[in-house]
Design a protein around this motif. Structure first.
Motif, PDB file in Angstrom:
ATOM      1  N   THR A 285       0.832  -1.205   0.000  1.00  0.00           N
ATOM      2  CA  THR A 285       0.000   0.000   0.000  1.00  0.00           C
ATOM      3  C   THR A 285       0.864   1.252   0.000  1.00  0.00           C
ATOM      4  OG1 THR A 285      -1.767   1.224   1.110  1.00  0.00           O
ATOM      5  CG2 THR A 285      -0.230   0.029   2.551  1.00  0.00           C
ATOM      6  N   HIS A 286       0.455   2.221  -0.820  1.00  0.00           N
ATOM      7  CA  HIS A 286       1.061   3.555  -0.741  1.00  0.00           C
ATOM      8  C   HIS A 286       0.356   4.394   0.324  1.00  0.00           C
ATOM      9  CE1 HIS A 286       3.346   3.016  -4.573  1.00  0.00           C
ATOM     10  NE2 HIS A 286       4.113   3.930  -4.014  1.00  0.00           N
ATOM     11  N   GLN A 287      -0.711   3.844   0.905  1.00  0.00           N
ATOM     12  CA  GLN A 287      -1.516   4.589   1.891  1.00  0.00           C
ATOM     13  C   GLN A 287      -1.050   4.330   3.322  1.00  0.00           C
ATOM     14  OE1 GLN A 287      -3.957   6.772   0.873  1.00  0.00           O
ATOM     15  NE2 GLN A 287      -3.119   6.315  -1.147  1.00  0.00           N
ATOM     16  N   TRP A 288       0.234   4.079   3.497  1.00  0.00           N
ATOM     17  CA  TRP A 288       0.705   3.646   4.814  1.00  0.00           C
ATOM     18  C   TRP A 288       0.660   4.743   5.864  1.00  0.00           C
ATOM     19  CZ3 TRP A 288       5.314   6.243   5.791  1.00  0.00           C
ATOM     20  CH2 TRP A 288       6.040   6.669   4.671  1.00  0.00           C
ATOM     21  N   THR A 289       0.611   6.003   5.460  1.00  0.00           N
ATOM     22  CA  THR A 289       0.456   7.050   6.479  1.00  0.00           C
ATOM     23  C   THR A 289      -1.000   7.153   6.916  1.00  0.00           C
ATOM     24  OG1 THR A 289       0.202   8.744   4.760  1.00  0.00           O
ATOM     25  CG2 THR A 289       2.405   8.439   5.690  1.00  0.00           C
ATOM     26  N   ARG A 290      -1.940   6.773   6.040  1.00  0.00           N
ATOM     27  CA  ARG A 290      -3.372   6.953   6.317  1.00  0.00           C
ATOM     28  C   ARG A 290      -4.055   5.703   6.871  1.00  0.00           C
ATOM     29  NH1 ARG A 290      -6.077   9.431   0.978  1.00  0.00           N
ATOM     30  NH2 ARG A 290      -7.944   9.036   2.230  1.00  0.00           N
ATOM     31  N   ARG A 291      -3.518   4.538   6.586  1.00  0.00           N
ATOM     32  CA  ARG A 291      -4.218   3.297   6.961  1.00  0.00           C
ATOM     33  C   ARG A 291      -3.312   2.388   7.801  1.00  0.00           C
ATOM     34  NH1 ARG A 291      -8.499   1.640   3.911  1.00  0.00           N
ATOM     35  NH2 ARG A 291      -8.910   0.456   5.772  1.00  0.00           N
ATOM     36  N   PRO A 292      -2.973   2.821   9.026  1.00  0.00           N
ATOM     37  CA  PRO A 292      -2.027   2.034   9.840  1.00  0.00           C
ATOM     38  C   PRO A 292      -2.490   0.607  10.120  1.00  0.00           C
ATOM     39  CG  PRO A 292      -3.044   3.791  11.152  1.00  0.00           C
ATOM     40  CD  PRO A 292      -3.398   4.053   9.714  1.00  0.00           C
TER      41      PRO A 292
ATOM     42  N   MET B  38       2.721  -4.680   2.889  1.00  0.00           N
ATOM     43  CA  MET B  38       3.953  -3.909   2.980  1.00  0.00           C
ATOM     44  C   MET B  38       3.675  -2.431   2.687  1.00  0.00           C
ATOM     45  SD  MET B  38       6.000  -6.532   3.422  1.00  0.00           S
ATOM     46  CE  MET B  38       7.733  -6.220   2.972  1.00  0.00           C
ATOM     47  N   ALA B  39       4.448  -1.551   3.311  1.00  0.00           N
ATOM     48  CA  ALA B  39       4.423  -0.145   2.914  1.00  0.00           C
ATOM     49  C   ALA B  39       5.211  -0.031   1.613  1.00  0.00           C
ATOM     50  CB  ALA B  39       5.055   0.723   3.991  1.00  0.00           C
ATOM     51  N   SER B  40       4.556   0.485   0.588  1.00  0.00           N
ATOM     52  CA  SER B  40       5.208   0.660  -0.701  1.00  0.00           C
ATOM     53  C   SER B  40       5.912   2.013  -0.696  1.00  0.00           C
ATOM     54  CB  SER B  40       4.139   0.618  -1.801  1.00  0.00           C
ATOM     55  OG  SER B  40       4.725   0.431  -3.043  1.00  0.00           O
ATOM     56  N   VAL B  41       7.237   1.986  -0.790  1.00  0.00           N
ATOM     57  CA  VAL B  41       8.019   3.225  -0.668  1.00  0.00           C
ATOM     58  C   VAL B  41       8.919   3.405  -1.883  1.00  0.00           C
ATOM     59  CG1 VAL B  41       7.954   3.210   1.866  1.00  0.00           C
ATOM     60  CG2 VAL B  41       9.856   2.091   0.672  1.00  0.00           C
ATOM     61  N   ASP B  42       9.250   4.666  -2.141  1.00  0.00           N
ATOM     62  CA  ASP B  42      10.010   4.994  -3.353  1.00  0.00           C
ATOM     63  C   ASP B  42      11.357   5.650  -3.055  1.00  0.00           C
ATOM     64  OD1 ASP B  42       7.757   4.345  -5.310  1.00  0.00           O
ATOM     65  OD2 ASP B  42       6.801   5.761  -3.948  1.00  0.00           O
ATOM     66  N   THR B  43      11.622   5.913  -1.770  1.00  0.00           N
ATOM     67  CA  THR B  43      12.906   6.511  -1.394  1.00  0.00           C
ATOM     68  C   THR B  43      13.390   5.883  -0.091  1.00  0.00           C
ATOM     69  OG1 THR B  43      11.937   8.259  -0.020  1.00  0.00           O
ATOM     70  CG2 THR B  43      12.216   8.760  -2.370  1.00  0.00           C
TER      71      THR B  43
ATOM     72  N   GLN C   4       9.292   2.314   8.371  1.00  0.00           N
ATOM     73  CA  GLN C   4       9.809   1.300   9.295  1.00  0.00           C
ATOM     74  C   GLN C   4       9.717   1.801  10.741  1.00  0.00           C
ATOM     75  OE1 GLN C   4      13.729   0.413   7.715  1.00  0.00           O
ATOM     76  NE2 GLN C   4      12.840  -0.197   5.746  1.00  0.00           N
ATOM     77  N   ALA C   5       9.971   3.084  10.951  1.00  0.00           N
ATOM     78  CA  ALA C   5       9.870   3.654  12.299  1.00  0.00           C
ATOM     79  C   ALA C   5       8.432   3.596  12.810  1.00  0.00           C
ATOM     80  CB  ALA C   5      10.370   5.103  12.298  1.00  0.00           C
ATOM     81  N   ALA C   6       7.462   3.597  11.875  1.00  0.00           N
ATOM     82  CA  ALA C   6       6.043   3.532  12.257  1.00  0.00           C
ATOM     83  C   ALA C   6       5.556   2.088  12.358  1.00  0.00           C
ATOM     84  CB  ALA C   6       5.205   4.299  11.235  1.00  0.00           C
ATOM     85  N   GLY C   7       6.485   1.114  12.247  1.00  0.00           N
ATOM     86  CA  GLY C   7       6.114  -0.282  12.462  1.00  0.00           C
ATOM     87  C   GLY C   7       5.800  -1.079  11.211  1.00  0.00           C
ATOM     88  N   TRP C   8       6.017  -0.485  10.037  1.00  0.00           N
ATOM     89  CA  TRP C   8       5.770  -1.199   8.783  1.00  0.00           C
ATOM     90  C   TRP C   8       7.014  -1.947   8.331  1.00  0.00           C
ATOM     91  CZ3 TRP C   8       1.178  -0.918   5.849  1.00  0.00           C
ATOM     92  CH2 TRP C   8       0.241   0.036   6.280  1.00  0.00           C
TER      93      TRP C   8
ATOM     94  N   CYS D  40       6.170 -10.796   1.472  1.00  0.00           N
ATOM     95  CA  CYS D  40       5.499  -9.492   1.433  1.00  0.00           C
ATOM     96  C   CYS D  40       4.135  -9.552   2.112  1.00  0.00           C
ATOM     97  CB  CYS D  40       5.375  -9.005   0.000  1.00  0.00           C
ATOM     98  SG  CYS D  40       6.950  -8.523  -0.730  1.00  0.00           S
ATOM     99  N   ASP D  41       4.117  -9.988   3.377  1.00  0.00           N
ATOM    100  CA  ASP D  41       2.841 -10.200   4.063  1.00  0.00           C
ATOM    101  C   ASP D  41       2.699  -9.306   5.288  1.00  0.00           C
ATOM    102  OD1 ASP D  41       4.722 -11.403   5.674  1.00  0.00           O
ATOM    103  OD2 ASP D  41       3.650 -13.286   5.907  1.00  0.00           O
ATOM    104  N   GLY D  42       3.384  -8.165   5.260  1.00  0.00           N
ATOM    105  CA  GLY D  42       3.189  -7.197   6.328  1.00  0.00           C
ATOM    106  C   GLY D  42       4.016  -7.470   7.566  1.00  0.00           C
ATOM    107  N   SER D  43       3.621  -6.839   8.651  1.00  0.00           N
ATOM    108  CA  SER D  43       4.412  -6.854   9.884  1.00  0.00           C
ATOM    109  C   SER D  43       3.693  -7.628  10.983  1.00  0.00           C
ATOM    110  CB  SER D  43       4.626  -5.415  10.359  1.00  0.00           C
ATOM    111  OG  SER D  43       5.146  -5.404  11.663  1.00  0.00           O
ATOM    112  N   THR D  44       4.382  -8.551  11.611  1.00  0.00           N
ATOM    113  CA  THR D  44       3.776  -9.310  12.710  1.00  0.00           C
ATOM    114  C   THR D  44       4.010  -8.619  14.046  1.00  0.00           C
ATOM    115  OG1 THR D  44       5.801 -10.568  13.078  1.00  0.00           O
ATOM    116  CG2 THR D  44       4.205 -11.499  11.532  1.00  0.00           C
ATOM    117  N   GLY D  45       4.890  -7.606  14.036  1.00  0.00           N
ATOM    118  CA  GLY D  45       5.306  -7.026  15.315  1.00  0.00           C
ATOM    119  C   GLY D  45       6.515  -7.747  15.884  1.00  0.00           C
TER     120      GLY D  45
END
Length: 224
Positions: free
Chosen positions: A138-145, A152-157, A165-169, A206-211
């Motif tokens: 998702t590119h919506q990782w700031t809006r849809r925690p 995965m958080a889709s990032v370009d930089t 990653q600091a936000a737990g993604w 690519c199945d997200g974060s388990t914590g």
């Protein structure tokens, strides 16, 4: 009683802008023709009222893609093919409805073969069978925690990767071929640069974060 090969699992407003969207599941009982992913159930997030090419050209794909920077470049080519065919069959009334929970449990789920999972209510994603695993971005990782435990958080930089990653993604970064991998990042094992060592259906990293992700790599792929 043959399971249909495709079905509608959601019709309703987009979580991104309230416009009407549909989520179509394809490949429910067949082999995938996609050599990178292998056999998976593919979920397509589409405007339900506008063909995908028209939506892209008019900017109405924001309902399903949000502000993804790749919309006009990387995706333009692919929208003309598979999403258009899926939409055409949908608009012709060829797909039955199915509850998300009734998707096959034997095949991993690709959340967003087209479109962003962030456009879809969490209730749909929470109902998916988890037995065979899933992949998603998702590119919506700031809006849809709430999505971070699924995709995965889709990032370009590099900067975006650090922020997510600091936000737990966990992150999936698109990079240029000459750019180095970051610490804790590996090249996508199903990519050309990794020699297609595996498929998405087998890898499922690519199945997200388990914590509990200290030992689970973030993923990078070269732009192609």
């Amino acid at each position: 009683n043959m399971r249909p090969n495709s079905a509608i699992i959601y019709e309703g407003p987009s979580r991104l802008d309230g416009q009407p969207i549909a989520v179509i599941a394809t490949g429910l009982n067949g082999h995938s023709k996609n050599p990178k992913t292998g056999p998976m159930t593919h979920l397509w997030v589409l405007r339900s009222d506008i063909p995908p090419v028209d939506a892209l050209l008019a900017g109405d794909d924001v309902s399903v893609c949000g502000d993804c920077p790749l919309r006009r470049t990387v995706c333009y080519v692919s929208v003309i093919h598979a999403p258009r065919a899926v939409y055409k069959a949908y608009a012709a009334g060829r797909y039955p409805h199915m509850r998300p929970a009734d998707l096959p449990t034997t095949r991993p789920i690709r959340m967003g073969a087209y479109g962003d999972p962030g456009a879809v209510p969490m209730a749909v994603w929470n109902a998916l069978p988890v037995a065979a695993g899933r992949t998603g971005y998702t590119h919506q990782w700031t809006r849809r925690p709430a999505l971070r435990r699924l995709v995965m958080a889709s990032v370009d930089t590099v900067e975006q990767a650090h922020t997510a990653q600091a936000a737990g993604w966990r992150t999936f970064r698109v990079k240029s071929p000459d750019e180095p991998l970051m610490a804790g990042e590996i090249a996508c094992p199903a990519s050309a640069e990794s020699g297609h060592k595996t498929t998405c259906a087998q890898c499922l990293l690519c199945d997200g974060s388990t914590g509990r992700d200290e030992h689970r790599a973030n993923i990078a792929i070269n732009t192609h």
